[in-house]
Design a protein around this motif. Structure first.
Motif, mmCIF file in Angstrom:
data_model
loop_
_atom_site.group_PDB
_atom_site.id
_atom_site.type_symbol
_atom_site.label_atom_id
_atom_site.label_comp_id
_atom_site.label_asym_id
_atom_site.label_seq_id
_atom_site.Cartn_x
_atom_site.Cartn_y
_atom_site.Cartn_z
ATOM 1 N N THR A 160 0.747 -1.270 -0.070
ATOM 2 C CA THR A 160 -0.021 -0.017 0.011
ATOM 3 C C THR A 160 0.888 1.266 -0.184
ATOM 4 O O THR A 160 1.779 1.334 0.864
ATOM 5 C CB THR A 160 -0.798 -0.110 1.291
ATOM 6 N N SER A 206 -0.805 4.535 -1.076
ATOM 7 C CA SER A 206 -1.813 5.636 -0.846
ATOM 8 C C SER A 206 -1.264 6.771 -1.533
ATOM 9 O O SER A 206 -0.997 7.970 -0.936
ATOM 10 C CB SER A 206 -1.648 5.933 0.788
ATOM 11 N N GLU A 262 -0.710 -2.858 -5.278
ATOM 12 C CA GLU A 262 -1.245 -2.584 -3.717
ATOM 13 C C GLU A 262 -2.805 -3.141 -3.504
ATOM 14 O O GLU A 262 -3.387 -3.457 -4.669
ATOM 15 C CB GLU A 262 -1.078 -1.198 -3.571
ATOM 16 N N THR A 274 -6.357 -3.340 -3.394
ATOM 17 C CA THR A 274 -7.246 -2.500 -4.221
ATOM 18 C C THR A 274 -8.809 -2.774 -3.848
ATOM 19 O O THR A 274 -9.200 -3.893 -4.102
ATOM 20 C CB THR A 274 -6.932 -2.805 -5.683
ATOM 21 N N ARG A 288 -13.213 -0.273 1.811
ATOM 22 C CA ARG A 288 -12.076 0.213 1.968
ATOM 23 C C ARG A 288 -11.633 0.529 3.429
ATOM 24 O O ARG A 288 -12.581 0.336 4.246
ATOM 25 C CB ARG A 288 -12.516 1.837 1.528
ATOM 26 N N TYR A 303 -8.497 2.427 4.309
ATOM 27 C CA TYR A 303 -7.276 3.270 4.374
ATOM 28 C C TYR A 303 -7.487 4.395 3.450
ATOM 29 O O TYR A 303 -8.364 4.357 2.437
ATOM 30 C CB TYR A 303 -6.047 2.732 4.267
ATOM 31 N N THR A 349 -6.273 4.660 -1.061
ATOM 32 C CA THR A 349 -6.215 3.320 -1.710
ATOM 33 C C THR A 349 -7.071 3.442 -3.024
ATOM 34 O O THR A 349 -8.188 3.696 -3.104
ATOM 35 C CB THR A 349 -6.507 2.427 -0.931
ATOM 36 N N TRP A 392 -9.244 -6.729 -2.673
ATOM 37 C CA TRP A 392 -9.255 -6.537 -1.309
ATOM 38 C C TRP A 392 -10.460 -5.989 -0.756
ATOM 39 O O TRP A 392 -11.188 -5.192 -1.358
ATOM 40 C CB TRP A 392 -8.041 -5.218 -1.067
ATOM 41 N N PHE A 404 3.533 6.221 2.830
ATOM 42 C CA PHE A 404 1.938 6.465 2.515
ATOM 43 C C PHE A 404 1.676 7.651 2.322
ATOM 44 O O PHE A 404 1.800 8.905 3.122
ATOM 45 C CB PHE A 404 1.061 5.741 4.027
#
Length: 370
Positions: free
Chosen positions: A23, A25, A53, A55, A62, A64, A67, A98, A352
């Motif tokens: 990840t 970001s 990363e 997704t 979600r 974070y 992303t 994800w 990030f």
């Protein structure tokens, strides 16, 4: 062996080095992949296989800030720039699909809803990354906060999430990806169903090992039916305790999971070994059991050096090796590893969020653009 080619189903990989999901970001408003992300992945196209990363497959998935998703047309168009850039450099790229499950925050959910999980269990001390005051990714202004209390999923909602995975997989093919990896590791939704300490359900999606593995089986089967099993991989983390997900009998549980994935015929299982100090080591017998059970490719990631990677490949229990954090600061990592060149050190505070600094501005060895 590490620098030899490998045939992963229909994909010719130029070497056995995998860039695993990390990840970063950097997505734009609307969780849309950017031209900067396309540059980042294209720089690293000398890997045998890139796995993006994590997704999210939906807004609900979600956990974070910033992303990139794969559930809107704008996101699909953004990912097309990434896949085209990687393919232009001769690379292969899978997207990691994800759903974070409980590891989210009400501020990231539609209408401030609670995150969802197999069971309404809070993981104390498990944090998520949020933007400060609604800032965009380029600001890099984020903070880690405790995830919100989740609620337990109903069976119709579980069925809907399975369909969200299927649609995300179809979107991935439209976006030009060579395949998808289902994120079944590191304490997120699929693993929350699998692990005994995060799944306390008493219906058909819990209560027994077969029940706890049902969600994995149904998601993977549905995605394989939609895009072809040869385009599907699954990530697992049998011994990690990230995000508070723990299983009481990991070898029994995860070898049973591998048997299911073998029957479905997925292209690979990607095993995330615990990579922190004093972490539990995955016994060779455990790895041998994976090899005996699963006939597809086996990828291992977790603090590998060239020497450890060669030993793993020569032992026969691994086919491909993931090198994670070194890829952040070394876009030409395969070249550096092959010729024993020194590695750039990553700027941790730029992991990030932010822009090009600490993302696409790391130098290639001898200015060699691969």
């Amino acid at each position: 062996m590490l620098f030899e080619s490998f045939q992963l189903e229909h994909n010719y990989l130029k070497n056995k080095i995998v860039m695993p999901p990390m990840t970063r970001s950097r997505a734009a408003k609307g969780e849309v992949p950017t031209a900067l992300m396309a540059e980042y992945y294209a720089q690293r196209a000398s890997a045998g296989l890139i796995i993006t990363e994590g997704t999210p497959i939906s807004t609900q998935g979600r956990g974070y800030a910033w992303t990139p998703g794969i559930y809107t047309q704008a996101q699909i168009e953004g990912w097309k720039k990434v896949t085209q850039a990687v393919h232009a450099k001769g690379g292969k790229i899978f997207v990691q699909l994800w759903h974070v499950g409980r590891v989210s925050h009400t501020s990231l959910q539609e209408n401030g809803n609670s995150p969802v999980a197999p069971s309404a269990i809070l993981a104390e001390g498990v944090k998520v990354f949020l933007a400060k005051n609604g800032q965009e990714a380029s600001s890099g202004q984020g903070e880690m906060v405790q995830h919100s209390m989740p609620r337990s999923l109903s069976i119709p909602e579980i069925h809907q999430i399975i369909q969200d995975f299927v649609q995300a997989a179809r979107n991935a093919i439209e976006a030009g990806f060579d395949g998808v990896e289902l994120h079944g590791a590191n304490g997120y939704l699929i693993e929350q169903f699998i692990d005994s300490q995060t799944n306390k359900r008493t219906d058909e999606y819990g209560g027994s090992l077969e029940g706890r593995l049902r969600f994995l089986k149904e998601v993977t089967t549905a995605v394989a039916d939609a895009i072809g099993a040869n385009k599907v991989g699954v990530r697992q983390a049998p011994l990690t305790t990230l995000m508070g997900a723990i299983d009481d009998t990991p070898e029994e549980t995860y070898i049973a999971a591998a048997k299911i994935l073998n029957e479905i015929g997925v292209a690979y299982i990607h095993i995330a070994e615990a990579d922190w100090d004093n972490a539990p080591e995955m016994a060779v017998d455990f790895k041998a059991a994976y090899r005996k059970t699963f006939k597809g490719a086996l990828i291992y990631s977790g603090k590998y050096t060239v020497q450890r990677a060669e030993e793993a490949l020569q032992s026969g229990w691994a086919d491909l090796i993931g090198f994670g954090r070194p890829f952040i600061a070394n876009p030409d990592l395969p070249y550096r590893l092959q010729y024993g060149l020194p590695l750039n050190e990553p700027i941790r505070e730029k992991f990030f969020g932010g822009g090009a600094e600490g993302y696409t501005d790391y130098p290639f060895a001898e200015n060699k653009q691969l």
